[in-house]
Design a protein around this motif. Structure first.
Motif, mmCIF file in Angstrom:
data_model
loop_
_atom_site.group_PDB
_atom_site.id
_atom_site.type_symbol
_atom_site.label_atom_id
_atom_site.label_comp_id
_atom_site.label_asym_id
_atom_site.label_seq_id
_atom_site.Cartn_x
_atom_site.Cartn_y
_atom_site.Cartn_z
ATOM 1 N N ARG A 49 32.498 18.617 85.946
ATOM 2 C CA ARG A 49 32.386 19.787 86.791
ATOM 3 C C ARG A 49 32.998 19.476 88.141
ATOM 4 O O ARG A 49 32.713 18.461 88.746
ATOM 5 C CB ARG A 49 30.899 20.141 86.884
ATOM 6 C CG ARG A 49 30.564 21.204 87.874
ATOM 7 C CD ARG A 49 29.114 21.572 87.835
ATOM 8 N NE ARG A 49 28.320 20.602 88.560
ATOM 9 C CZ ARG A 49 27.090 20.798 88.956
ATOM 10 N NH1 ARG A 49 26.489 21.911 88.650
ATOM 11 N NH2 ARG A 49 26.448 19.902 89.619
ATOM 12 N N GLY A 50 33.811 20.386 88.631
ATOM 13 C CA GLY A 50 34.357 20.291 89.973
ATOM 14 C C GLY A 50 35.694 19.571 90.035
ATOM 15 O O GLY A 50 36.281 19.296 89.027
ATOM 16 N N PRO A 51 36.176 19.285 91.234
ATOM 17 C CA PRO A 51 35.586 19.642 92.521
ATOM 18 C C PRO A 51 35.661 21.147 92.787
ATOM 19 O O PRO A 51 36.634 21.794 92.448
ATOM 20 C CB PRO A 51 36.386 18.858 93.544
ATOM 21 C CG PRO A 51 37.664 18.504 92.888
ATOM 22 C CD PRO A 51 37.400 18.506 91.413
ATOM 23 N N TRP B 115 34.021 10.597 94.132
ATOM 24 C CA TRP B 115 35.266 10.286 94.834
ATOM 25 C C TRP B 115 36.187 11.500 94.834
ATOM 26 O O TRP B 115 36.767 11.850 95.863
ATOM 27 C CB TRP B 115 35.954 9.082 94.191
ATOM 28 C CG TRP B 115 37.107 8.582 94.993
ATOM 29 C CD1 TRP B 115 37.062 7.647 95.981
ATOM 30 C CD2 TRP B 115 38.473 9.012 94.905
ATOM 31 N NE1 TRP B 115 38.319 7.476 96.513
ATOM 32 C CE2 TRP B 115 39.205 8.294 95.863
ATOM 33 C CE3 TRP B 115 39.148 9.928 94.104
ATOM 34 C CZ2 TRP B 115 40.561 8.464 96.051
ATOM 35 C CZ3 TRP B 115 40.508 10.113 94.292
ATOM 36 C CH2 TRP B 115 41.201 9.378 95.247
ATOM 37 N N ALA B 116 36.314 12.178 93.706
ATOM 38 C CA ALA B 116 37.171 13.368 93.618
ATOM 39 C C ALA B 116 36.636 14.487 94.506
ATOM 40 O O ALA B 116 37.406 15.191 95.162
ATOM 41 C CB ALA B 116 37.277 13.842 92.171
ATOM 42 N N GLY B 117 35.316 14.644 94.555
ATOM 43 C CA GLY B 117 34.718 15.662 95.415
ATOM 44 C C GLY B 117 34.956 15.371 96.883
ATOM 45 O O GLY B 117 35.298 16.272 97.664
ATOM 46 N N ALA B 118 34.783 14.120 97.287
ATOM 47 C CA ALA B 118 35.026 13.729 98.679
ATOM 48 C C ALA B 118 36.496 13.924 99.033
ATOM 49 O O ALA B 118 36.823 14.414 100.125
ATOM 50 C CB ALA B 118 34.601 12.284 98.901
ATOM 51 N N SER B 119 37.376 13.565 98.132
ATOM 52 C CA SER B 119 38.816 13.735 98.371
ATOM 53 C C SER B 119 39.179 15.205 98.527
ATOM 54 O O SER B 119 39.964 15.569 99.406
ATOM 55 C CB SER B 119 39.620 13.123 97.222
ATOM 56 O OG SER B 119 39.441 11.735 97.195
ATOM 57 N N ALA B 120 38.603 16.060 97.685
ATOM 58 C CA ALA B 120 38.879 17.498 97.772
ATOM 59 C C ALA B 120 38.378 18.062 99.101
ATOM 60 O O ALA B 120 39.068 18.849 99.745
ATOM 61 C CB ALA B 120 38.230 18.232 96.604
ATOM 62 N N ALA B 121 37.193 17.648 99.524
ATOM 63 C CA ALA B 121 36.654 18.120 100.802
ATOM 64 C C ALA B 121 37.553 17.692 101.955
ATOM 65 O O ALA B 121 37.843 18.489 102.857
ATOM 66 C CB ALA B 121 35.237 17.591 100.999
ATOM 67 N N CYS B 122 37.999 16.452 101.925
ATOM 68 C CA CYS B 122 38.848 15.933 103.011
ATOM 69 C C CYS B 122 40.235 16.551 103.019
ATOM 70 O O CYS B 122 40.883 16.613 104.071
ATOM 71 C CB CYS B 122 38.941 14.412 102.913
ATOM 72 S SG CYS B 122 37.386 13.597 103.313
ATOM 73 N N ALA B 123 40.706 17.024 101.869
ATOM 74 C CA ALA B 123 42.027 17.642 101.775
ATOM 75 C C ALA B 123 41.970 19.155 101.992
ATOM 76 O O ALA B 123 43.006 19.819 101.977
ATOM 77 C CB ALA B 123 42.641 17.340 100.413
ATOM 78 N N SER B 124 40.783 19.706 102.212
ATOM 79 C CA SER B 124 40.636 21.152 102.362
ATOM 80 C C SER B 124 41.243 21.640 103.675
ATOM 81 O O SER B 124 41.587 20.847 104.550
ATOM 82 C CB SER B 124 39.162 21.539 102.284
ATOM 83 O OG SER B 124 38.470 21.095 103.431
ATOM 84 N N ALA B 125 41.335 22.947 103.803
ATOM 85 C CA ALA B 125 41.914 23.550 105.007
ATOM 86 C C ALA B 125 41.101 23.209 106.254
ATOM 87 O O ALA B 125 41.644 23.163 107.358
ATOM 88 C CB ALA B 125 42.013 25.062 104.840
#
Length: 82
Positions: A1-3, A36-46
């Motif tokens: 599930r996610g990110p 790790w994928a969730g943290a990466s997605a959050a950090c790459a967000s707008a």
């Protein structure tokens, strides 16, 4: 599930979990089985965060940390009183 960035007006508790849905009403909230994928997605967000607060983040040694905090309930301690 996610990110997945949780949108409380769109995502049900069945889809993202009740805790994530409640938190998303006050702060940007992401869910992902792979931390790790969730943290990466959050950090790459707008709107990248300056701080990440992670549920069970201490269990994931692959995540870089500048600071780790452990919060323990003084009445129940560890293990939900079991």
């Amino acid at each position: 599930r996610g990110p997945l960035r949780v949108a409380p007006e769109v995502h049900s508790a069945a889809r993202v979990g009740d805790e994530a849905r409640l938190l998303s009403r006050t702060a940007p909230t992401w869910v992902c089985a792979d931390r790790w994928a969730g943290a990466s997605a959050a950090c790459a967000s707008a709107t990248p965060p300056s701080v990440l607060l992670m549920d069970d983040g201490l269990q994931h040694p692959t995540l870089h940390r500048d600071l780790s905090l452990l919060v323990v309930d003084a009445e129940h301690l560890l293990g939900n009183g079991r």
